[in-house]
Design an enzyme around this catalytic site. Structure first.
Site, PDB file in Angstrom:
ATOM      1  N   GLY A 120      84.714  23.330  43.295  1.00  0.00           N
ATOM      2  CA  GLY A 120      84.729  24.779  43.155  1.00  0.00           C
ATOM      3  C   GLY A 120      85.975  25.239  42.440  1.00  0.00           C
ATOM      4  N   ASP A 166      80.007  36.490  52.424  1.00  0.00           N
ATOM      5  CA  ASP A 166      79.319  35.772  51.344  1.00  0.00           C
ATOM      6  C   ASP A 166      78.067  35.079  51.876  1.00  0.00           C
ATOM      7  OD1 ASP A 166      78.922  35.018  48.711  1.00  0.00           O
ATOM      8  OD2 ASP A 166      80.170  33.222  48.852  1.00  0.00           O
TER       9      ASP A 166
END
Length: 228
Positions: free
Chosen positions: A28, A144
C-alpha cells in the site's frame, strides 16, 4: 538502509528475532503486508511493515501504530486480531496480525456476478454490524468500511467475516492525545463515504460508518452501488 530500500521486498528478513517474512502479500501507500512465521512457536501470521522511507516521519509512524491501537480497542471475533507490534533493528515499526485465508467480500461479489441471496447477506453482515457497533461503543470510528475491508475467512468448514484495515480510523481522543486528522481533510473510499465525510466536515462520527454499512448492504443485495 539504502541497500534494503532498493530491494523489491523484505522477504527473508527476521523481525524482532522471531518473525520471518516468507512472502509479500500486498503493498500500500505506507506499508507492505507479508505472510510470516513466528519461528519460536511455528505460527503463521500476517505482518504489516511500514515502508522504510516513512520511518522517520513521526506523524506517519503515529498513524501507522494507531491502526493497531484501534483494532485492539475494537477486539471482537469478527475483527482481525492484532497479536503484536514492534520495531525492526533499524527502528521501522511493524504490526503482527492473525493470518487469514479466504477472500474479501468485494471479490465474492464479483465471483457471484453481483447480488447475493438475502440470507447469505444477513449471515455475513450481521456479525460485521455487531463488530462495528462494539467499535463505536469503545470510541472507534472505522471510516473506510467497504466490501474489500470485510474478509471472508475460511475457519474449519465455516466462513467467518472479519473486519480489516483500521488505518484511517478515528479514535475518540483522551486527555493529552494529539489530534491526528485535520478539519477539511478527506479520507476514505468515495463510493462508500457519507456526504459529510466527502466534504471533510469536522465532527464526522459513527453515522458515517452506518452510511457505509448501508451502501455495502445495498450493493450486496442489488448487485450495484446505490449511486452511480
Amino acid at each position: 538502509m539504502m541497500a534494503r530500500m532498493a530491494q523489491p521486498s523484505r522477504v527473508g528478513d527476521l523481525l524482532a528475532g522471531k518473525y520471518r517474512l516468507d512472502a509479500l502479500l500486498g503493498s500500500g501507500g505506507v506499508g507492505d503486508v507479508y505472510r510470516a512465521q513466528n519461528t519460536l512457536i511455528g505460527r503463521t501470521v500476517a505482518i504489516k511493515v511500514l515502508k522504510a522511507e516513512h520511518a522517520t516521519d513521526d506523524s506517519v509512524v503515529e498513524r501507522f501504530l494507531r491502526e493497531a491501537k484501534a483494532a485492539n480497542l475494537a477486539r471482537h471475533p469478527n475483527v482481525v486480531d492484532v497479536l503484536d507490534v514492534g520495531l525492526d533493528d533499524e527502528g521501522v515499526p511493524f504490526i503482527v496480525q492473525e493470518f487469514l485465508e479466504g477472500m474479501d467480500l468485494g471479490q465474492h461479489l464479483k465471483r457471484s456476478n453481483g447480488a447475493l441471496p438475502y440470507r447469505q447477506v444477513l449471515e455475513l453482515m450481521i456479525p460485521v454490524v455487531e463488530a462495528v457497533g462494539l467499535a463505536h461503543a469503545r470510541g472507534v470510528v472505522h471510516r473506510d468500511l467497504k466490501p474489500e475491508n470485510v474478509f471472508l475467512a475460511r475457519v474449519g468448514g465455516a466462513v467467518v467475516p472479519k473486519l480489516l484495515d483500521f488505518g484511517i480510523s478515528y479514535i475518540k481522543p483522551q486527555p493529552g492525545d494529539v489530534r491526528m486528522t485535520r478539519t477539511g481533510m478527506t479520507v476514505g473510499t468515495p463510493a462508500y463515504m457519507s456526504p459529510e465525510q466527502l466534504e471533510g466536515t469536522a465532527g464526522v462520527d459513527v453515522r458515517t460508518d452506518v452510511w457505509a454499512l448501508g451502501v455495502i448492504l445495498y450493493e450486496s443485495l442489488a448487485g450495484r452501488l446505490p449511486f452511480e
